[in-house]
Design an enzyme around this catalytic site. Structure first.
Site, PDB file in Angstrom:
ATOM      1  N   GLU A 174       0.826 -42.067 -15.774  1.00 28.40           N
ATOM      2  CA  GLU A 174       1.143 -42.214 -17.009  1.00 28.40           C
ATOM      3  C   GLU A 174       2.647 -42.193 -17.152  1.00 28.40           C
ATOM      4  O   GLU A 174       3.446 -41.450 -16.723  1.00 28.40           O
ATOM      5  CB  GLU A 174       0.741 -41.101 -18.125  1.00 28.40           C
ATOM      6  CG  GLU A 174       0.828 -41.364 -19.597  1.00 28.40           C
ATOM      7  CD  GLU A 174       2.169 -41.045 -20.513  1.00 28.40           C
ATOM      8  OE1 GLU A 174       3.202 -41.788 -20.190  1.00 28.40           O
ATOM      9  OE2 GLU A 174       2.421 -39.794 -20.915  1.00 28.40           O
ATOM     10  N   LYS A 222       2.602 -29.004 -10.330  1.00 31.04           N
ATOM     11  CA  LYS A 222       3.803 -29.037  -9.682  1.00 31.04           C
ATOM     12  C   LYS A 222       4.859 -29.548 -10.964  1.00 31.04           C
ATOM     13  O   LYS A 222       4.827 -30.608 -11.252  1.00 31.04           O
ATOM     14  CB  LYS A 222       4.366 -30.028  -8.681  1.00 31.04           C
ATOM     15  CG  LYS A 222       5.669 -29.704  -7.845  1.00 31.04           C
ATOM     16  CD  LYS A 222       6.350 -30.789  -7.303  1.00 31.04           C
ATOM     17  CE  LYS A 222       7.182 -31.901  -8.235  1.00 31.04           C
ATOM     18  NZ  LYS A 222       8.197 -31.223  -9.172  1.00 31.04           N
ATOM     19  N   GLU A 238      14.052 -48.624 -19.990  1.00 31.13           N
ATOM     20  CA  GLU A 238      13.725 -47.324 -20.675  1.00 31.13           C
ATOM     21  C   GLU A 238      14.900 -46.630 -20.455  1.00 31.13           C
ATOM     22  O   GLU A 238      15.302 -46.315 -19.354  1.00 31.13           O
ATOM     23  CB  GLU A 238      12.602 -46.519 -19.798  1.00 31.13           C
ATOM     24  CG  GLU A 238      12.394 -45.515 -20.583  1.00 31.13           C
ATOM     25  CD  GLU A 238      11.037 -44.669 -20.175  1.00 31.13           C
ATOM     26  OE1 GLU A 238      10.948 -44.563 -18.665  1.00 31.13           O
ATOM     27  OE2 GLU A 238      10.266 -44.012 -20.635  1.00 31.13           O
ATOM     28  N   GLY A 246       5.497 -39.290 -15.433  1.00 27.83           N
ATOM     29  CA  GLY A 246       7.128 -39.520 -14.977  1.00 27.83           C
ATOM     30  C   GLY A 246       7.412 -41.028 -14.844  1.00 27.83           C
ATOM     31  O   GLY A 246       6.861 -42.019 -15.557  1.00 27.83           O
ATOM     32  N   SER A 247       8.250 -41.064 -14.079  1.00 30.78           N
ATOM     33  CA  SER A 247       8.965 -42.546 -14.110  1.00 30.78           C
ATOM     34  C   SER A 247       7.889 -43.405 -13.258  1.00 30.78           C
ATOM     35  O   SER A 247       7.441 -43.169 -12.670  1.00 30.78           O
ATOM     36  CB  SER A 247      10.485 -42.421 -13.324  1.00 30.78           C
ATOM     37  OG  SER A 247      10.169 -41.993 -11.799  1.00 30.78           O
ATOM     38  N   CYS A 249       8.586 -40.633 -23.651  1.00 27.10           N
ATOM     39  CA  CYS A 249       8.109 -42.021 -23.160  1.00 27.10           C
ATOM     40  C   CYS A 249       7.658 -42.691 -24.179  1.00 27.10           C
ATOM     41  O   CYS A 249       7.547 -44.238 -23.910  1.00 27.10           O
ATOM     42  CB  CYS A 249       7.043 -41.646 -22.098  1.00 27.10           C
ATOM     43  SG  CYS A 249       5.493 -40.740 -22.857  1.00 27.10           S
TER      44      CYS A 249
HETATM   45  P1  ADP Z   1      12.103 -38.444 -13.925  1.00 26.90           P
HETATM   46  O1  ADP Z   1      13.070 -39.613 -13.525  1.00 26.90           O
HETATM   47  O2  ADP Z   1      11.611 -38.631 -15.502  1.00 26.90           O
HETATM   48  O3  ADP Z   1      12.789 -37.027 -13.823  1.00 26.90           O
HETATM   49  P2  ADP Z   1      10.366 -38.513 -12.074  1.00 26.90           P
HETATM   50  O4  ADP Z   1       9.274 -39.525 -11.755  1.00 26.90           O
HETATM   51  O5  ADP Z   1      11.435 -38.383 -11.087  1.00 26.90           O
HETATM   52  O6  ADP Z   1      10.801 -38.751 -13.265  1.00 26.90           O
HETATM   53  O7  ADP Z   1       9.527 -36.990 -12.090  1.00 26.90           O
HETATM   54  C1  ADP Z   1       8.467 -36.681 -12.579  1.00 26.90           C
HETATM   55  C2  ADP Z   1       7.865 -35.731 -11.631  1.00 26.90           C
HETATM   56  O8  ADP Z   1       7.547 -36.222 -10.455  1.00 26.90           O
HETATM   57  C3  ADP Z   1       8.773 -34.333 -11.428  1.00 26.90           C
HETATM   58  O9  ADP Z   1       7.803 -33.138 -11.297  1.00 26.90           O
HETATM   59  C4  ADP Z   1       9.186 -34.663  -9.883  1.00 26.90           C
HETATM   60  O10 ADP Z   1       9.725 -33.782  -9.118  1.00 26.90           O
HETATM   61  C5  ADP Z   1       8.185 -35.371  -9.305  1.00 26.90           C
HETATM   62  N1  ADP Z   1       8.121 -36.209  -8.333  1.00 26.90           N
HETATM   63  C6  ADP Z   1       9.385 -37.125  -7.866  1.00 26.90           C
HETATM   64  N2  ADP Z   1       9.386 -37.859  -6.614  1.00 26.90           N
HETATM   65  C7  ADP Z   1       8.089 -37.428  -6.385  1.00 26.90           C
HETATM   66  C8  ADP Z   1       7.563 -37.914  -5.107  1.00 26.90           C
HETATM   67  N3  ADP Z   1       8.048 -38.547  -3.923  1.00 26.90           N
HETATM   68  N4  ADP Z   1       6.219 -36.992  -4.938  1.00 26.90           N
HETATM   69  C9  ADP Z   1       5.623 -36.401  -5.734  1.00 26.90           C
HETATM   70  N5  ADP Z   1       6.392 -36.014  -6.883  1.00 26.90           N
HETATM   71  C10 ADP Z   1       7.629 -36.651  -7.253  1.00 26.90           C
END
Ligand code: ADP
Length: 501
Positions: free
Chosen positions: A271, A196, A404, A249-250, A305
Site C-alpha cells: 500500500e 516492524k 506526493e 509506505g513509500s 497517503c
Molecule cells: P517513509 O518515506 O514514509 O518513511 P518508507 O517507505 O521509507 O516510507 O518507510 C516505511 C517503512 O518501511 C518503515 O517502517 C521503514 O523503516 C521501512 N523500510 C524502509 N526501507 C526498507 C527496506 N529496505 N526494507 C524493509 N523495510 C524498509
C-alpha cells in the site's frame, strides 16, 4: 549485554503509565520478552519539540531471527491450529483492551508522530478497534469449496490455510492504526506476525504486542522488532521463515520489497503513496466540498497517503474554494501533539520539513503562486512546524502537481470541462484515491467509473472502514487492506483430491 537506561525526555502532560512504559523499552518484544540485542542504538525524537525521547537498540539480524523463530513456533504449535471460535474470542478481547487503553495508546502516537491527540483518539483508535472487531468475525467464516472436477470417482475440495509468518512493515504516519490494519486480518487468517514499525514511531506497536499477550494470544503470535528499514526491515523481509510481506509506505521502498518478494517467490501486499485528485464541480455544494478538501488535506499535516492534495476546481468556483481553504487554514491551531487544543501538529522530522519546503520553493520558482502559507511556523514551538499552504498552479508539469508531498500543502488548479477533469485527474503515475463533488448523480458515477484509483469518494472524502477494501492502482501498489480482499491475501489454497472409487 549491558543494559542502558533509556534517555527519556517528554512533556509533562504525558501520563505516568505512558512514561513508565517508554522508560522500560530497550528494543524488540519477542515471545513476550523484551530483547535488546547488540544492534546499534537509535533515538526517537519528539517532532513537536525536536528533542530526543528515548534510546533503544535496533533489532539486528540475530534479533530478527529470534523473532521469526518465535513466530514460527507459535504458528505451528498454537495459533494456526487453534479453534476458530477461540481465535475470534481472543481478537475481541484484544479489541476490548485497546478500547480500555485508548488514551495511553494515543499518547505514544501523539508524542512520537506529532499527531494531535484528540484526533488520534477520535479517529485512529476507533479505526484500529474496528479492524480487530471486523476481522474477529472471520475465523469462523473462512471456507473452501467442493470442486466439480470432470474426473470420475473423485471428491475434490479446497481449504483456505494461513500462509505462516507475516512480516508487517508500517510507516510513521498512522503507527497504531496501520499496525492494526496489518495484524487483524493476518491473525484472523491464522498467521503469526513480526511487526516492524517505522523507527520514528515505535511505542504504540510495542504496547500493542504487550496487550496481545494480555488478551491471551499465545506468546510468539505478535512480535515487534524495531529499527531502520536498512537494518531491521531488510533482515526481516529476507528471512527465509517469512512467508508473506505486508507493507505500507513509500513507493520507493515498495519497489524494493516487491522485487525482494519476487526473488523469494512470496507474496507482498504493497500500500503505497498517492497524489490524489480532489475534483470540485461548480454545481456542488462548493463551500462544503472545499471545507472537506481543506480538512482532509491538512489532516495530520497532510502526512496521509490518501490526502487530497491536488484540488481541481471548475473555473467559476475557484475563488470560493480558495477562500474556504484559507478560512479553514486560519482556524487551525498548530501545536504539540499531546496538547488537546492542537488541531495540526508538526511534520515528522527536520529532514522531511526541509523536503516539503523544497517543493514549495521549487513551485514558486516555476509558475505557481502561493495563495496562503508557505513558511515555517515558529510560534507553534521548536519542532518541525509548517503553515498550512495553498499553491495555485496553472500547469500540470510541476513537481508540486505530480509528486506526493506528504505535507500540509495543497495545489489548486482550475478546469473547464468534464473530460478535461477526468483526463487530468488520471494524469498521474499514482492511483490510490480520488474525490469528486457534484449534485449531478450521473456525472458523479461517470467520473468515479473513469478514474484509475483504488477508492473514489463522491460528495465526501477520506471515509475509511474495515469492511471496505482500500489500496492502490498503478504506482500506488497492489493488494487491498480491509474487507474480504484484505483477508484473502493472508490465505493460501490447498486442494485435496480423494478417490471415492
Ligand atoms: P517513509 O518515506 O514514509 O518513511 P518508507 O517507505 O521509507 O516510507 O518507510 C516505511 C517503512 O518501511 C518503515 O517502517 C521503514 O523503516 C521501512 N523500510 C524502509 N526501507 C526498507 C527496506 N529496505 N526494507 C524493509 N523495510 C524498509
Amino acid at each position: 549485554m549491558t543494559t542502558k537506561t533509556a534517555t527519556i525526555a517528554v512533556p509533562d502532560s504525558l501520563s505516568q503509565t505512558a512514561h513508565d512504559f517508554i522508560a522500560r523499552q530497550r528494543g524488540a518484544l519477542i515471545d513476550g520478552v523484551i530483547v535488546e540485542g547488540d544492534g546499534p542504538e537509535f533515538t526517537t525524537i519528539d517532532p513537536s519539540t525536536g528533542t530526543p525521547i528515548a534510546t533503544l537498540r535496533e533489532s539486528d539480524a540475530q534479533v530478527v531471527d529470534q523473532a521469526v523463530q518465535g513466530a514460527e513456533r507459535a504458528f505451528r504449535e498454537e495459533w494456526s491450529t487453534m479453534l476458530p471460535a477461540r481465535r475470534e474470542r481472543l481478537l475481541h478481547r484484544l479489541a476490548n483492551l485497546i478500547e480500555e487503553h485508548a488514551h495511553e495508546l494515543a499518547e505514544y502516537d501523539a508524542l512520537e508522530g506529532g499527531k494531535p491527540i484528540s484526533y488520534v483518539e477520535a479517529v485512529d483508535l476507533p479505526l484500529a478497534v474496528e479492524q480487530f472487531r471486523y476481522y474477529a468475525g472471520w475465523p469462523t467464516k473462512i471456507t473452501g469449496a467442493v470442486v466439480p472436477v470432470s474426473t470420475p470417482n473423485a471428491h475434490v475440495y479446497t481449504q483456505k490455510v494461513p500462509v505462516g509468518v507475516v512480516a508487517a512493515i508500517t510507516p510513521w504516519n498512522f503507527p497504531f492504526c496501520q499496525a492494526a490494519i496489518k495484524l487483524a486480518p493476518a491473525l484472523a487468517a491464522g498467521n503469526t506476525v513480526v511487526l516492524k514499525p517505522s523507527e520514528l514511531t515505535v511505542f504504540s506497536s510495542l504496547r500493542l504486542a504487550e496487550l496481545a499477550l494480555e488478551a491471551g494470544l499465545p506468546a510468539g503470535t505478535v512480535n515487534v522488532v524495531v529499527g531502520t528499514g536498512a537494518v531491521t526491515g531488510d533482515a526481516l523481509t529476507r528471512h527465509p521463515g517469512v512467508r508473506k510481506i505486508t507493507f505500507t509506505g513509500s513507493d520507493r521502498t515498495g519497489r524494493i520489497l516487491g522485487a525482494l518478494a519476487g526473488e523469494r517467490l512470496i507474496d507482498a501486499s504493497l500500500e503505497l503513496g498517492g497524489k490524489n485528485p480532489h475534483v470540485i464541480f461548480a454545481d456542488a455544494d462548493v463551500e462544503k466540498a472545499a471545507a472537506y478538501a481543506a480538512t482532509t488535506a491538512f489532516f495530520y499535516s497532510g502526512q496521509v497517503c490518501f490526502s487530497g492534495s491536488r484540488i481541481l476546481v471548475e473555473r467559476s468556483a475557484m475563488d470560493r474554494v480558495v477562500e474556504t481553504l484559507r478560512t479553514h487554514a486560519q482556524g487551525l491551531t498548530l501545536g504539540h501533539g499531546l496538547h488537546t487544543e492542537t488541531t495540526m501538529g508538526p511534520l515528522s522530522s527536520a529532514q522531511h520539513l526541509e523536503k516539503v519546503e523544497g517543493f514549495i520553493r521549487e513551485a514558486q520558482e516555476g509558475s505557481s503562486t502561493v495563495a496562503f502559507g508557505g513558511h515555517r511556523s515558529e510560534s507553534a514551538g521548536t519542532g518541525y512546524f509548517l503553515e498550512p499552504t495553498a499553491l495555485i498552479s496553472p500547469t500540470d508539469d510541476e513537481s508540486v502537481v505530480r509528486s506526493e508531498i506528504f505535507g500540509p500543502v495543497v495545489v489548486v488548479q482550475p478546469f473547464d470541462t468534464f473530460e478535461e477533469a477526468v483526463d487530468r485527474a488520471n494524469d498521474t503515475r499514482f492511483g490510490l484515491t480520488a474525490g469528486v463533488w457534484t449534485k449531478d448523480a450521473a456525472r458523479a458515477h461517470r467520473f468515479a467509473q473513469s478514474i484509475s484509483a483504488g477508492t473514489v469518494w463522491v460528495n465526501t472524502y477520506a471515509d475509511y472502514n474495515a469492511a471496505a477494501p482500500f489500496g492502490g492502482m498503478k504506482d500506488s501498489g497492489n493488494g487491498r487492506d480491509c474487507g474480504p480482499e484484505g483477508l484473502e491475501k493472508y490465505l493460501d489454497t490447498r486442494t485435496i483430491w480423494m478417490s471415492i472409487e
